[in-house]
Design an enzyme around this catalytic site. Structure first.
Site, PDB file in Angstrom:
ATOM      1  N   LYS A 167     -26.451  33.078  -2.576  1.00  0.00           N
ATOM      2  CA  LYS A 167     -26.894  33.043  -3.894  1.00  0.00           C
ATOM      3  C   LYS A 167     -28.033  33.366  -4.168  1.00  0.00           C
ATOM      4  O   LYS A 167     -29.138  33.395  -3.437  1.00  0.00           O
ATOM      5  CB  LYS A 167     -26.473  32.114  -4.851  1.00  0.00           C
ATOM      6  CG  LYS A 167     -27.424  30.975  -4.517  1.00  0.00           C
ATOM      7  CD  LYS A 167     -26.880  30.054  -5.635  1.00  0.00           C
ATOM      8  CE  LYS A 167     -27.682  28.278  -5.350  1.00  0.00           C
ATOM      9  NZ  LYS A 167     -29.072  28.752  -5.942  1.00  0.00           N
ATOM     10  N   TYR A 199     -24.323  23.427  -1.679  1.00  0.00           N
ATOM     11  CA  TYR A 199     -23.998  21.565  -1.971  1.00  0.00           C
ATOM     12  C   TYR A 199     -22.066  21.343  -1.311  1.00  0.00           C
ATOM     13  O   TYR A 199     -22.134  19.864  -1.306  1.00  0.00           O
ATOM     14  CB  TYR A 199     -23.774  21.972  -3.636  1.00  0.00           C
ATOM     15  CG  TYR A 199     -25.157  20.784  -4.269  1.00  0.00           C
ATOM     16  CD1 TYR A 199     -26.282  21.548  -3.325  1.00  0.00           C
ATOM     17  CD2 TYR A 199     -24.806  19.790  -4.615  1.00  0.00           C
ATOM     18  CE1 TYR A 199     -27.193  21.176  -4.240  1.00  0.00           C
ATOM     19  CE2 TYR A 199     -25.723  19.506  -4.953  1.00  0.00           C
ATOM     20  CZ  TYR A 199     -27.058  20.515  -4.422  1.00  0.00           C
ATOM     21  OH  TYR A 199     -28.557  19.554  -5.352  1.00  0.00           O
ATOM     22  N   LEU A 200     -21.891  22.324  -0.720  1.00  0.00           N
ATOM     23  CA  LEU A 200     -20.614  22.244  -0.275  1.00  0.00           C
ATOM     24  C   LEU A 200     -20.997  21.582   1.187  1.00  0.00           C
ATOM     25  O   LEU A 200     -19.434  20.550   1.519  1.00  0.00           O
ATOM     26  CB  LEU A 200     -19.693  22.796  -0.493  1.00  0.00           C
ATOM     27  CG  LEU A 200     -18.763  23.544  -1.913  1.00  0.00           C
ATOM     28  CD1 LEU A 200     -17.913  24.904  -1.127  1.00  0.00           C
ATOM     29  CD2 LEU A 200     -17.787  22.257  -1.998  1.00  0.00           C
ATOM     30  N   GLY A 201     -21.909  21.519   1.723  1.00  0.00           N
ATOM     31  CA  GLY A 201     -21.741  20.892   2.774  1.00  0.00           C
ATOM     32  C   GLY A 201     -23.087  19.650   2.556  1.00  0.00           C
ATOM     33  O   GLY A 201     -22.747  19.124   4.279  1.00  0.00           O
ATOM     34  N   ASP A 254     -28.412  29.062 -11.885  1.00  0.00           N
ATOM     35  CA  ASP A 254     -29.380  28.418 -10.543  1.00  0.00           C
ATOM     36  C   ASP A 254     -28.271  27.700  -9.721  1.00  0.00           C
ATOM     37  O   ASP A 254     -28.249  26.620  -8.689  1.00  0.00           O
ATOM     38  CB  ASP A 254     -30.624  28.055 -10.388  1.00  0.00           C
ATOM     39  CG  ASP A 254     -31.619  28.004  -8.773  1.00  0.00           C
ATOM     40  OD1 ASP A 254     -31.247  28.420  -8.342  1.00  0.00           O
ATOM     41  OD2 ASP A 254     -32.070  26.668  -8.954  1.00  0.00           O
ATOM     42  N   HIS A 286     -23.295  24.927  -7.377  1.00  0.00           N
ATOM     43  CA  HIS A 286     -23.638  23.796  -7.193  1.00  0.00           C
ATOM     44  C   HIS A 286     -22.456  23.211  -8.051  1.00  0.00           C
ATOM     45  O   HIS A 286     -21.524  22.817  -7.394  1.00  0.00           O
ATOM     46  CB  HIS A 286     -24.706  23.314  -7.016  1.00  0.00           C
ATOM     47  CG  HIS A 286     -25.778  24.183  -5.885  1.00  0.00           C
ATOM     48  ND1 HIS A 286     -25.599  24.715  -5.088  1.00  0.00           N
ATOM     49  CD2 HIS A 286     -26.882  24.193  -6.159  1.00  0.00           C
ATOM     50  CE1 HIS A 286     -26.050  25.368  -4.564  1.00  0.00           C
ATOM     51  NE2 HIS A 286     -27.431  25.039  -4.831  1.00  0.00           N
ATOM     52  N   LEU A 343     -18.306   1.136  -7.339  1.00  0.00           N
ATOM     53  CA  LEU A 343     -17.438   1.053  -8.176  1.00  0.00           C
ATOM     54  C   LEU A 343     -17.723  -0.305  -9.086  1.00  0.00           C
ATOM     55  O   LEU A 343     -18.062  -0.848  -8.377  1.00  0.00           O
ATOM     56  CB  LEU A 343     -16.578   0.761  -7.693  1.00  0.00           C
ATOM     57  CG  LEU A 343     -14.695   0.718  -8.264  1.00  0.00           C
ATOM     58  CD1 LEU A 343     -14.597   1.536  -9.198  1.00  0.00           C
ATOM     59  CD2 LEU A 343     -13.136   0.224  -7.448  1.00  0.00           C
TER      60      LEU A 343
HETATM   61  C1  BG6 Z   1     -30.661  25.676  -4.505  1.00  0.00           C
HETATM   62  C2  BG6 Z   1     -31.439  26.631  -5.879  1.00  0.00           C
HETATM   63  O1  BG6 Z   1     -29.832  26.289  -4.810  1.00  0.00           O
HETATM   64  O2  BG6 Z   1     -30.819  24.738  -4.566  1.00  0.00           O
HETATM   65  C3  BG6 Z   1     -33.205  25.312  -6.055  1.00  0.00           C
HETATM   66  O3  BG6 Z   1     -32.408  27.450  -5.908  1.00  0.00           O
HETATM   67  C4  BG6 Z   1     -33.020  23.926  -5.973  1.00  0.00           C
HETATM   68  O4  BG6 Z   1     -33.894  25.760  -7.338  1.00  0.00           O
HETATM   69  C5  BG6 Z   1     -32.114  23.626  -4.685  1.00  0.00           C
HETATM   70  O5  BG6 Z   1     -34.250  22.814  -5.832  1.00  0.00           O
HETATM   71  C6  BG6 Z   1     -31.331  22.223  -4.517  1.00  0.00           C
HETATM   72  O6  BG6 Z   1     -31.176  22.049  -3.575  1.00  0.00           O
HETATM   73  P1  BG6 Z   1     -30.890  20.888  -2.932  1.00  0.00           P
HETATM   74  O7  BG6 Z   1     -30.589  20.805  -1.652  1.00  0.00           O
HETATM   75  O8  BG6 Z   1     -32.340  20.387  -2.822  1.00  0.00           O
HETATM   76  O9  BG6 Z   1     -30.666  19.325  -3.844  1.00  0.00           O
END
Ligand code: BG6
Length: 449
Positions: A149, A180-182, A236, A241, A345
């Protein structure tokens, strides 16, 4: 049978993402013996650099995550020997043709599989894909492209980007990454939901009062001010995410674990949501502690979690035994994605003793206590999946379209009306308006205890 090779070319090799995430993830996969027997890694960028200089640059980013890992130094040397550099323009077929030659040398007549990782600004995606598909795609194996992205900045620009990519690639060659999916606990969401009887039937609006996704960081915009001014936190983090986490959280049971079945269910969630309205959001901005005025950002603690607040148990058998606020006495399930991965929980429990007082306690699964194995970085899982052709954790184009549809009208309105963000103190829990918004829906943010 002919042997095959996988060549991984990282465009934007001297950039931050390549150094911080991509090369270290490739090394971790190598260390764990997850990469194919024959592989090569090519760094590609415009600046001039020798193979040796690339290796020095990459070696500075590699770590043996667990101290005293066996043979780590030796493994690093072996990995670095497989790393090469190619300096070229992003929009020139000749540059890519030269890369093709170098890749062929390394492939040494084996079947060639090629993965191109575009860790470069999106305005040059199409140029690279065009020249790569003409001059450097595999002739006898697969060619795949990972894109990062931002995939556009609204519905229209995203659709234009997709159209551009699809002039040269089939959808199944495009791996749109959302790291985030990983993440381990995001991947675990489906396991938690669909393999536990104590959760599966409760996963409905009948039993769940609200779901809160929290993402906060403990650093400011750092060098990212220009990027944030241009894209903003909605583009972002939220449109990708958090929305991805939400679709996994809310989707119906997929027919199977097949990538298409899962992504079909995710798209259904997105299609069933209403686009966000101005009244649904509170835009905040922290007050900088520097004397230079205000800078955009979050500046809170570092946290990513999913908090599920369940409904009250019907009836009021124990109402009197809570002492304080009966509203607090509902179950909560918290999935802490980071830091300190955990699932816990909150349950009601009798306070030990002669009286009948209830206490809210935690059933706690803290990963660092339960599992000794280190949690892999998200990029490791995703790179491995791309190499193996597993698409489950990548974003399909219809998912991307639907995600933009939800946010584009709001983004336009925010920009057209120049809505000023609500300021909140540096290091606090965010804008007060967020609490009023939640109260409108009878929700309390965060830990109700
Ligand atoms: C990225 C964003 O996709 O994810 C960043 O562009 C952000 O701004 C980052 O800091 C956060 O990723 P993580 O894995 O450190 O939580």
């Amino acid at each position: 049978e002919r042997e095959s090779t996988v060549s991984i070319t990282v465009f934007g090799a001297s950039g931050d993402l390549a150094k911080k995430k991509i090369f270290p993830a490739l090394f971790a996969l190598y260390y764990e013996d997850c990469l194919p027997k024959h592989f090569t890694v090519f760094g590609y960028a415009q600046s001039k650099m020798t193979d040796a200089e690339l290796r020095t640059m990459v070696s500075k980013t590699l770590t043996c995550r667990i101290d005293k890992r066996e043979n780590c130094g030796q493994k690093m040397e072996q990995f670095l020997e497989r790393c090469f550099y190619h300096s070229g323009q992003y929009d020139l077929e000749e540059s890519l043709a030269e890369l093709d030659k170098k890749l062929k040398e390394q492939e040494a007549g084996r079947l060639s599989n090629r993965l191109f990782y575009l860790s470069i600004p999106p305005n040059i995606f199409i140029d690279v894909v065009k020249s790569a598909s003409k001059s450097a795609s595999s002739k006898n194996g697969w060619t795949r492209v990972i894109v990062e992205k931002p995939f556009g900045r609204d519905t229209e620009s995203s659709a234009a980007l997709t159209r551009g990519l699809k002039q040269y690639l089939e959808e199944d060659q495009i791996f749109r990454i959302d790291h985030y999916l990983g993440k381990e606990l995001v991947e675990n969401l489906s396991v938690l939901r669909f393999s536990n009887l104590v959760f599966e039937p409760l996963w409905s609006r009948q039993y769940i009062r609200n779901v809160q996704l929290t993402f906060s960081e403990d650093f400011g915009t750092e060098g990212r001010g220009g990027y944030f001014d241009n894209y903003g936190i909605i583009r972002d983090i939220m449109q990708n995410h958090l929305l991805q986490i939400f679709t996994l959280f809310a989707m119906e049971t997929p027919i199977s674990l097949d990538a298409e079945d899962i992504r079909n269910e995710k798209v259904k969630v997105l299609h069933s949501m209403k686009p966000l309205q101005l009244e649904d959001v509170v835009i905040g901005q922290y007050k900088s502690h520097t004397r230079n005025g205000i800078s955009l950002g979050t500046r809170m603690i570092k946290l990513a979690e999913i908090r599920v607040q369940f409904c009250h148990v019907p009836g009021s058998l124990y109402k009197r035994c809570f002492g304080t606020d009966i509203d607090l006495a509902t179950n909560e399930l918290i999935i802490r994605v980071q830091p300190d991965e955990a699932i816990y929980l909150k349950i009601n429990n009798k306070l030990p003793g002669l009286g009948m007082k209830l206490d809210r306690s935690n059933l706690n699964l803290l990963y660092s206590s339960r599992y000794s194995k280190e949690i892999p970085d998200a990029y490791e899982r995703l790179l491995l999946d791309a190499i193996e052709g597993e698409r489950r954790l990548f974003i399909r184009s219809d998912e991307l379209d639907a995600a933009w549809e939800l946010f584009t009208p709001l983004l336009k309105e925010l920009e057209e009306k120049k809505i000023a963000p609500e300021l909140y103190p540096y290091g606090s829990r965010g804008p007060v308006g967020a609490h009023y918004l939640a109260a409108k829906y009878n929700v309390r943010w965060g830990d109700v205890n």
